[in-house]
Design a protein around this motif. Structure first.
Motif, PDB file in Angstrom:
ATOM      1  N   GLU A   1     -77.197  29.713  89.099  1.00  0.00           N
ATOM      2  CA  GLU A   1     -78.414  29.539  89.194  1.00  0.00           C
ATOM      3  C   GLU A   1     -78.858  27.995  88.463  1.00  0.00           C
ATOM      4  OE1 GLU A   1     -82.526  32.082  88.564  1.00  0.00           O
ATOM      5  OE2 GLU A   1     -81.664  31.342  86.873  1.00  0.00           O
ATOM      6  N   THR A   2     -79.070  27.024  89.541  1.00  0.00           N
ATOM      7  CA  THR A   2     -79.293  25.527  89.127  1.00  0.00           C
ATOM      8  C   THR A   2     -80.643  25.189  89.497  1.00  0.00           C
ATOM      9  OG1 THR A   2     -77.924  24.963  91.061  1.00  0.00           O
ATOM     10  CG2 THR A   2     -76.856  25.200  88.876  1.00  0.00           C
ATOM     11  N   TRP A   3     -80.739  24.326  90.376  1.00  0.00           N
ATOM     12  CA  TRP A   3     -81.904  24.065  91.079  1.00  0.00           C
ATOM     13  C   TRP A   3     -82.298  24.470  92.400  1.00  0.00           C
ATOM     14  CZ3 TRP A   3     -78.200  20.873  88.962  1.00  0.00           C
ATOM     15  CH2 TRP A   3     -77.844  20.008  89.804  1.00  0.00           C
ATOM     16  N   GLY A   4     -81.373  25.428  92.869  1.00  0.00           N
ATOM     17  CA  GLY A   4     -81.713  26.206  94.144  1.00  0.00           C
ATOM     18  C   GLY A   4     -82.296  27.200  94.110  1.00  0.00           C
ATOM     19  N   ARG A   5     -81.762  28.440  94.993  1.00  0.00           N
ATOM     20  CA  ARG A   5     -82.615  29.668  95.006  1.00  0.00           C
ATOM     21  C   ARG A   5     -82.381  30.221  93.630  1.00  0.00           C
ATOM     22  NH1 ARG A   5     -80.663  28.946 100.040  1.00  0.00           N
ATOM     23  NH2 ARG A   5     -82.178  29.059 101.732  1.00  0.00           N
ATOM     24  N   ASP A   6     -83.466  30.823  93.358  1.00  0.00           N
ATOM     25  CA  ASP A   6     -83.304  31.571  91.825  1.00  0.00           C
ATOM     26  C   ASP A   6     -82.566  33.026  91.971  1.00  0.00           C
ATOM     27  OD1 ASP A   6     -84.857  34.335  91.412  1.00  0.00           O
ATOM     28  OD2 ASP A   6     -85.701  33.345  92.888  1.00  0.00           O
ATOM     29  N   GLY A   7     -81.598  33.228  90.799  1.00  0.00           N
ATOM     30  CA  GLY A   7     -80.628  34.277  90.908  1.00  0.00           C
ATOM     31  C   GLY A   7     -81.242  35.755  91.035  1.00  0.00           C
ATOM     32  N   VAL A   8     -82.362  35.807  90.516  1.00  0.00           N
ATOM     33  CA  VAL A   8     -82.865  37.354  90.419  1.00  0.00           C
ATOM     34  C   VAL A   8     -83.138  37.800  91.945  1.00  0.00           C
ATOM     35  CG1 VAL A   8     -84.624  38.713  89.406  1.00  0.00           C
ATOM     36  CG2 VAL A   8     -83.687  36.943  88.185  1.00  0.00           C
ATOM     37  N   THR A   9     -83.855  36.830  92.581  1.00  0.00           N
ATOM     38  CA  THR A   9     -84.392  37.296  94.004  1.00  0.00           C
ATOM     39  C   THR A   9     -83.184  37.270  94.875  1.00  0.00           C
ATOM     40  OG1 THR A   9     -86.502  35.890  93.668  1.00  0.00           O
ATOM     41  CG2 THR A   9     -85.806  36.817  95.856  1.00  0.00           C
ATOM     42  N   THR A  10     -82.087  36.433  94.899  1.00  0.00           N
ATOM     43  CA  THR A  10     -80.921  36.395  95.543  1.00  0.00           C
ATOM     44  C   THR A  10     -80.005  37.587  95.193  1.00  0.00           C
ATOM     45  OG1 THR A  10     -81.026  34.061  95.598  1.00  0.00           O
ATOM     46  CG2 THR A  10     -79.003  35.024  96.209  1.00  0.00           C
ATOM     47  N   LEU A  11     -79.982  37.966  93.853  1.00  0.00           N
ATOM     48  CA  LEU A  11     -79.090  39.298  93.674  1.00  0.00           C
ATOM     49  C   LEU A  11     -79.729  40.613  94.014  1.00  0.00           C
ATOM     50  CD1 LEU A  11     -77.622  37.919  90.223  1.00  0.00           C
ATOM     51  CD2 LEU A  11     -76.418  38.534  92.148  1.00  0.00           C
ATOM     52  N   THR A  12     -81.133  40.461  94.251  1.00  0.00           N
ATOM     53  CA  THR A  12     -81.653  41.805  94.397  1.00  0.00           C
ATOM     54  C   THR A  12     -81.367  41.734  96.074  1.00  0.00           C
ATOM     55  OG1 THR A  12     -83.462  41.716  93.009  1.00  0.00           O
ATOM     56  CG2 THR A  12     -84.080  42.791  94.713  1.00  0.00           C
ATOM     57  N   THR A  13     -81.393  40.872  96.790  1.00  0.00           N
ATOM     58  CA  THR A  13     -81.122  40.766  98.156  1.00  0.00           C
ATOM     59  C   THR A  13     -79.827  41.274  98.407  1.00  0.00           C
ATOM     60  OG1 THR A  13     -82.874  39.180  98.606  1.00  0.00           O
ATOM     61  CG2 THR A  13     -80.968  39.602 100.451  1.00  0.00           C
ATOM     62  N   LEU A  14     -78.756  40.781  97.580  1.00  0.00           N
ATOM     63  CA  LEU A  14     -77.240  41.073  97.606  1.00  0.00           C
ATOM     64  C   LEU A  14     -77.313  42.599  97.327  1.00  0.00           C
ATOM     65  CD1 LEU A  14     -75.579  38.016  96.320  1.00  0.00           C
ATOM     66  CD2 LEU A  14     -76.253  38.337  98.642  1.00  0.00           C
ATOM     67  N   ALA A  15     -77.815  43.164  96.587  1.00  0.00           N
ATOM     68  CA  ALA A  15     -77.712  44.489  96.109  1.00  0.00           C
ATOM     69  C   ALA A  15     -78.063  45.530  97.196  1.00  0.00           C
ATOM     70  CB  ALA A  15     -78.369  44.739  94.910  1.00  0.00           C
ATOM     71  N   GLU A  16     -79.097  45.021  97.802  1.00  0.00           N
ATOM     72  CA  GLU A  16     -79.648  45.626  99.036  1.00  0.00           C
ATOM     73  C   GLU A  16     -78.698  45.618 100.384  1.00  0.00           C
ATOM     74  OE1 GLU A  16     -82.188  47.903  99.110  1.00  0.00           O
ATOM     75  OE2 GLU A  16     -82.639  47.288  96.928  1.00  0.00           O
ATOM     76  N   ARG A  17     -77.863  44.525 100.440  1.00  0.00           N
ATOM     77  CA  ARG A  17     -77.254  44.359 101.524  1.00  0.00           C
ATOM     78  C   ARG A  17     -75.659  44.778 101.493  1.00  0.00           C
ATOM     79  NH1 ARG A  17     -79.918  39.190 104.443  1.00  0.00           N
ATOM     80  NH2 ARG A  17     -82.031  39.629 104.142  1.00  0.00           N
ATOM     81  N   THR A  18     -75.418  45.052 100.368  1.00  0.00           N
ATOM     82  CA  THR A  18     -73.941  45.333  99.820  1.00  0.00           C
ATOM     83  C   THR A  18     -73.945  46.700  99.407  1.00  0.00           C
ATOM     84  OG1 THR A  18     -73.972  44.446  97.973  1.00  0.00           O
ATOM     85  CG2 THR A  18     -73.337  43.119  99.685  1.00  0.00           C
ATOM     86  N   ASP A  19     -72.572  47.364  99.322  1.00  0.00           N
ATOM     87  CA  ASP A  19     -72.489  48.542  98.954  1.00  0.00           C
ATOM     88  C   ASP A  19     -71.590  48.996  97.490  1.00  0.00           C
ATOM     89  OD1 ASP A  19     -73.815  49.970 101.090  1.00  0.00           O
ATOM     90  OD2 ASP A  19     -72.129  49.454 102.271  1.00  0.00           O
ATOM     91  N   ARG A  20     -70.328  48.193  97.602  1.00  0.00           N
ATOM     92  CA  ARG A  20     -69.312  48.181  96.772  1.00  0.00           C
ATOM     93  C   ARG A  20     -69.145  46.908  95.711  1.00  0.00           C
ATOM     94  NH1 ARG A  20     -67.555  48.950 101.345  1.00  0.00           N
ATOM     95  NH2 ARG A  20     -66.054  47.389 101.475  1.00  0.00           N
ATOM     96  N   ILE A  21     -69.155  45.958  96.368  1.00  0.00           N
ATOM     97  CA  ILE A  21     -68.953  44.728  95.382  1.00  0.00           C
ATOM     98  C   ILE A  21     -69.922  44.362  94.249  1.00  0.00           C
ATOM     99  CG2 ILE A  21     -70.429  43.122  96.780  1.00  0.00           C
ATOM    100  CD1 ILE A  21     -67.981  40.974  96.660  1.00  0.00           C
ATOM    101  N   GLU A  22     -69.358  44.278  93.131  1.00  0.00           N
ATOM    102  CA  GLU A  22     -70.081  44.029  91.807  1.00  0.00           C
ATOM    103  C   GLU A  22     -70.761  42.776  91.961  1.00  0.00           C
ATOM    104  OE1 GLU A  22     -67.984  45.238  88.442  1.00  0.00           O
ATOM    105  OE2 GLU A  22     -66.835  46.849  89.479  1.00  0.00           O
ATOM    106  N   LEU A  23     -71.955  42.424  91.218  1.00  0.00           N
ATOM    107  CA  LEU A  23     -72.746  41.485  91.158  1.00  0.00           C
ATOM    108  C   LEU A  23     -73.071  41.034  89.869  1.00  0.00           C
ATOM    109  CD1 LEU A  23     -75.112  42.844  93.736  1.00  0.00           C
ATOM    110  CD2 LEU A  23     -73.552  41.446  94.295  1.00  0.00           C
TER     111      LEU A  23
END
Length: 334
Positions: A38-60
Motif C-alpha cells: 500500500e503506497t499511493w495506489g489502490r488501498d490495501g483493505v479494499t483490494t484484499l477484501t476483493t481478493l478474499a472474495e475471489r480466491t479460495d486457498r491462497i493466504e493474504l
C-alpha cells in the motif's frame, strides 16, 4: 522447504480485476500467500477484501500497512475484519514505511517510527484478541473500548517490516514475523542475527518468528529484458525512495554504488543510475533472467537458514504478460 509467495505489483495496474487475476494465477500455481503493498495506489483493505472474495486457498496479507495513516485501533479492527472475510487466511504486515510517503503523501510527521511500530503491535494484539483496550504508552493512551464483534477464533499474526538492525531486532522481540526487503544473501544473514537477538530479549524462540523476504523477480525467455526491468526497479528504490534503501545497501557493502545511484537519480540521469546496477549487484539483490538462470539464483536465497518464505516482487515496469510469465516460471513445480 522455503515457501513461495508473491508480492503484488506496487505499480498501478489497469484495474483491480488485473490484481485479482495475478492472485488467482498464483493460487493455481501453488503459491502460499499474496502480499498486497500500500503506497499511493489502490488501498490495501479494499483490494484484499476483493481478493478474499475471489480466491479460495491462497493466504493474504499486507506488506505493508504503514503505522501513520491509520490509528492502531483501526488497524486492529481492519485485521480482525479481513480475517473474517478471508476465512482465516489473513496476516497483517505493518511498518513505518518512510518519510517520502508518510510526509509527502499522508502529510504526517515521520516521528519516532520504531516506538510507534512497537505500540501498534501491542495495541493491535489486544484489539484482535477482543480484550478491553487499556493501554498507556509513550505515544498512545487508550481506554474504555473493546472490539464490538466476536474476535477471530484465530487472531491474525502481526508481522513487522524493517531494514536496519534496530527495526529487525524489534520484529524479533515483539512480532510474529519479519518482512525483509532489498537484501543480499550475506546482508540477510547479518540481519537474521539481529532478529535472533531481539527474540532473546523477548524471551522467545527465533523459530517462532516467520521470516519472509520480498525479492525482486522477473523471469522471461528474453533474459536481457528481464534483467533490465529488475535493474530499473532497484535503481528507482535506491535513488528515488528516500534514504532507507540507500542506507541499507550501503550497510551491505555497497556504499559507493548506493551513493552514486542516488546522486545520478537526483540529478535526473536515470539511465546512468540504472547502469550502475551492474550484473554482480543485480544478482545479489534480485532474481532476473531466463527461467533456467533465475531458478539457480533463487536457490541462493532459499538455502539461507532462518528464511521461511520468498515473496517474488515484480518490477515496477513489468507488464501483465511479464508478471504472468514470471509467476508460471517460478512456481514450485517448475
Amino acid at each position: 522447504m522455503t515457501d513461495r509467495e508473491i508480492h503484488l505489483p506496487v505499480a498501478a495496474q489497469s484495474s483491480i480485476d488485473g490484481i485479482a487475476e495475478i492472485t488467482q494465477h498464483a493460487e493455481s500455481e501453488g503459491y502460499v500467500r499474496a502480499w498486497m503493498p500500500e503506497t499511493w495506489g489502490r488501498d490495501g483493505v479494499t483490494t484484499l477484501t476483493t481478493l478474499a472474495e475471489r480466491t479460495d486457498r491462497i493466504e493474504l496479507g499486507t506488506s505493508i500497512a504503514n503505522v501513520f495513516s491509520r490509528s492502531p485501533a483501526l488497524l486492529g479492527q481492519t485485521a480482525a475484519t479481513l480475517q473474517e472475510v478471508s476465512n482465516g487466511r489473513f496476516r497483517l504486515g505493518i511498518g513505518p514505511s518512510g518519510p517520502a510517503v508518510i510526509e509527502g503523501w499522508h502529510g504526517e510527521s515521520f516521528d519516532r517510527p520504531l516506538r510507534r511500530t512497537r505500540e501498534y503491535v501491542e495495541i493491535i494484539e489486544r484489539v484482535v484478541a477482543g480484550e478491553g483496550l487499556e493501554y498507556d504508552g509513550d505515544i498512545y493512551s487508550l481506554s474504555g473500548f473493546r472490539l464490538r464483534f466476536d474476535p477471530p477464533e484465530t487472531p491474525p499474526p502481526i508481522d513487522v517490516a524493517g531494514m536496519g538492525p534496530k527495526s529487525v531486532e524489534l520484529a524479533g522481540r515483539f512480532a510474529d514475523g519479519w518482512h525483509a526487503t532489498t537484501f543480499t544473501p550475506d546482508g540477510l544473514r547479518e540481519r537474521l542475527g539481529d532478529l535472533r537477538r531481539g527474540a532473546e530479549l523477548g524471551d522467545r524462540s527465533p523459530d517462532d518468528i516467520r521470516v519472509s523476504l520480498s525479492l525482486p523477480c522477473c523471469v522471461l525467455e528474453d533474459g536481457d529484458r528481464a534483467r533490465e526491468l529488475a535493474a530499473q526497479h532497484l535503481a528507482f528504490y535506491v535513488g528515488a525512495m528516500g534514504t532507507y534503501y540507500r542506507k541499507s545497501l550501503a550497510r551491505q557493502g555497497y556504499e559507493t554504488e548506493a551513493n552514486e545511484i542516488a546522486a545520478r537519480w537526483a540529478s535526473g540521469d536515470q539511465a546512468a543510475a540504472i547502469a550502475l546496477i551492474e550484473d554482480e549487484l543485480l544478482d545479489e539483490l534480485a532474481v532476473a533472467g531466463t527461467p533456467e538462470r533465475a531458478r539457480e539464483q533463487l536457490q541462493t536465497f532459499t538455502e539461507i537458514k532462518g528464511l521461511d518464505a520468498v515473496a517474488l516482487a515484480f518490477p515496477r515496469g513489468a507488464s501483465p504478460a511479464d508478471i504472468d510469465a514470471t509467476v508460471t516460471a517460478m512456481a514450485t513445480d517448475n
